[in-house]
Each structure stands twice: as C-alpha cells, then as structure tokens.
Design a protein around this motif. Sequence first.
Motif, mmCIF file in Angstrom:
data_model
loop_
_atom_site.group_PDB
_atom_site.id
_atom_site.type_symbol
_atom_site.label_atom_id
_atom_site.label_comp_id
_atom_site.label_asym_id
_atom_site.label_seq_id
_atom_site.Cartn_x
_atom_site.Cartn_y
_atom_site.Cartn_z
ATOM 1 N N PRO A 4 0.821 -1.220 0.000
ATOM 2 C CA PRO A 4 0.000 0.000 0.000
ATOM 3 C C PRO A 4 0.850 1.264 0.000
ATOM 4 O O PRO A 4 1.900 1.326 0.647
ATOM 5 C CB PRO A 4 -0.799 -0.114 1.299
ATOM 6 N N ASP A 7 -1.657 3.413 4.165
ATOM 7 C CA ASP A 7 -2.114 2.291 4.979
ATOM 8 C C ASP A 7 -2.617 2.827 6.320
ATOM 9 O O ASP A 7 -1.820 3.240 7.169
ATOM 10 C CB ASP A 7 -0.972 1.298 5.196
ATOM 11 N N ARG A 9 -4.564 2.083 9.799
ATOM 12 C CA ARG A 9 -4.835 0.914 10.638
ATOM 13 C C ARG A 9 -5.417 1.339 11.981
ATOM 14 O O ARG A 9 -4.825 2.125 12.719
ATOM 15 C CB ARG A 9 -3.543 0.108 10.887
ATOM 16 N N SER A 32 -9.773 0.872 9.350
ATOM 17 C CA SER A 32 -8.604 0.391 8.605
ATOM 18 C C SER A 32 -8.901 0.447 7.114
ATOM 19 O O SER A 32 -9.961 -0.013 6.667
ATOM 20 C CB SER A 32 -8.239 -1.036 9.009
ATOM 21 N N ASP A 34 -6.648 0.921 3.027
ATOM 22 C CA ASP A 34 -5.390 1.144 2.318
ATOM 23 C C ASP A 34 -5.659 1.545 0.877
ATOM 24 O O ASP A 34 -6.717 1.244 0.315
ATOM 25 C CB ASP A 34 -4.478 -0.088 2.378
ATOM 26 N N ARG A 36 -3.419 1.582 -2.827
ATOM 27 C CA ARG A 36 -2.191 1.156 -3.495
ATOM 28 C C ARG A 36 -1.770 2.176 -4.549
ATOM 29 O O ARG A 36 -2.583 2.975 -5.005
ATOM 30 C CB ARG A 36 -2.401 -0.216 -4.128
#
Length: 277
Positions: A4, A7, A9, A32, A34, A36
């Motif tokens: 990613p 990201d 979390r 959470s 992500d 890319r």
Amino acid sequence: MTAPLLDVRDLVVEYPRSGARRRPFRVLDGVSLDVRPGETVGLVGESGSGKSTLGRAVLGLAPVTSGTIRYDGRDISRLGRSARRALAAEIQVVFQDPYSSLNPSLTIGETLEEPLRVQRVDPAEARSRVATLLDQVQLPADAVHRLPREFSGGQRQRVAIARALALSPRLVVCDEPVSALDLSTQARVLELFREIQERTGVAYLFISHDLGVVRHLSHRVAVMYHGDLVETGDGDKVTSAPDHPYTQRLLLAAPVADPVRQARRREERQRVAASQK
C-alpha cells in the motif's frame, strides 16, 4: 501484491466535548483502509459518517487519538508542521467548493505557481510547469492572467485539480470534488481525474456521498457508517450489488432519470429502511 501507498490501521479520531465529565465524541472508531499506488479507492457515506474526517486525518488536519496512518511505509500519524509541509509534495487535496478553495485576489497563474514557490522551484521552470498543468486540465493558456471569478464552477475545479498536481504528488485526497457541480460538468471532471491517473499513475482517495459518482472512477470502494467501515470490496460489486443494508440504501437513494424506476427505488429504499428498524 503491491504494498500500500497509504495504509490506515485501527484509526480512532475523537473530539472533546464541553463539560469536564463528558466523554469525547468519537468520529472514527478503529477504521482500517489502504490505497495502493495508481489506485482509486472510493470512500462513501452520508453526511456525518466520518468519511471527510478520515481524509482530514490523512492530511494532518484532524487529530489522531489512536491507530496509525502510514504513507509509503512511514508513520505520518502525528507529524510536526515542517515535516507535514515537506510531505505536501507527495500528498495533495482537492476540496468540494472550487471557489472558496481558491484565493479570489490571485490570478490563476499565481495560484498555480504558489506551491512551486514554496518548494523553491526556479521561476522559469515554475512558469513552464504552470503552462503544462493548464494543458493537462484542458484550460486555455491565457488563464494565467485571469481571476477565479472569471471561470465557471467546472473550470474552477479544474484549476483546483491543476494546483493539486503542481508538485506531481503520488496521492491526492479528493473530498467531494464534484458534488457542487451539475451532472454534465461532473461527468467531464470525473473523466479528467481518470485521464490524469492513466497518464501520471497518481493514486486517489476519493470521498463522496454518492455511490453513482465513485462507480465511474473507483477500483475499490469502502462504505462508512457512523465512524465504521461496514462494507469494502471491488468497485463494480459494491456499487451495483452491495451486501450491507446501509450500502443498499445508499444505492437506492441515487437518483435515476426514469420516473418509473425512481418510484420503484423509493419503495425499495423504504422497505430496506423498515427492515433495519
């Protein structure tokens, strides 16, 4: 699978309330997510769902109570002002209102040169970069001498997009970037986002209340409800055949041109809403 670029979390964002004994108001509750490289992730939810707060947290504009935000492997959850300013070359934003996000007293050329001057780009190189940006967003070269009020809403949003792209960022947070535009202008601006991504490989976190908007652009879609992500998945799947009842309601709330289909959608939305009570 590609690592990613962004990201997030277990992100928690809380704001204090007045009164010593009152618990803080939790806007995000362990989110959470992500994104890319080169990908568009659509973040969808109604007003008050927390979606814009997530975008603001990524930009360093909302406090992180707990959890982490990592960019390209680096923890950016609690950066200082100077470190955040340096990161602006890689993470940019396009806001909802294309007029209020532009300084009305600066020409378009001055607006686009401003982030380049902050990064100490050579003036001649900055002017060349501005000409390229205007071409990329399909605005005339003489726009550099004109003020924001001389342009339509769609054209002003193109200026805002050009400014976000000035430093060649790898990630752009798009916070309701087309919701203030009419439908035909929305379509043109969304296509511009797509063309820029194909040409530059930039990634988007695309925030919207409208599933129909994110359908045209998003590789993946995440749906937020009261500070939680209730559904994530492939963009086509989530925006056409969602699993979660809340996402189903969002889909049914999207207007369609056919009055008969619209009436059926209204009835179906009421049925889904009643089944959740």
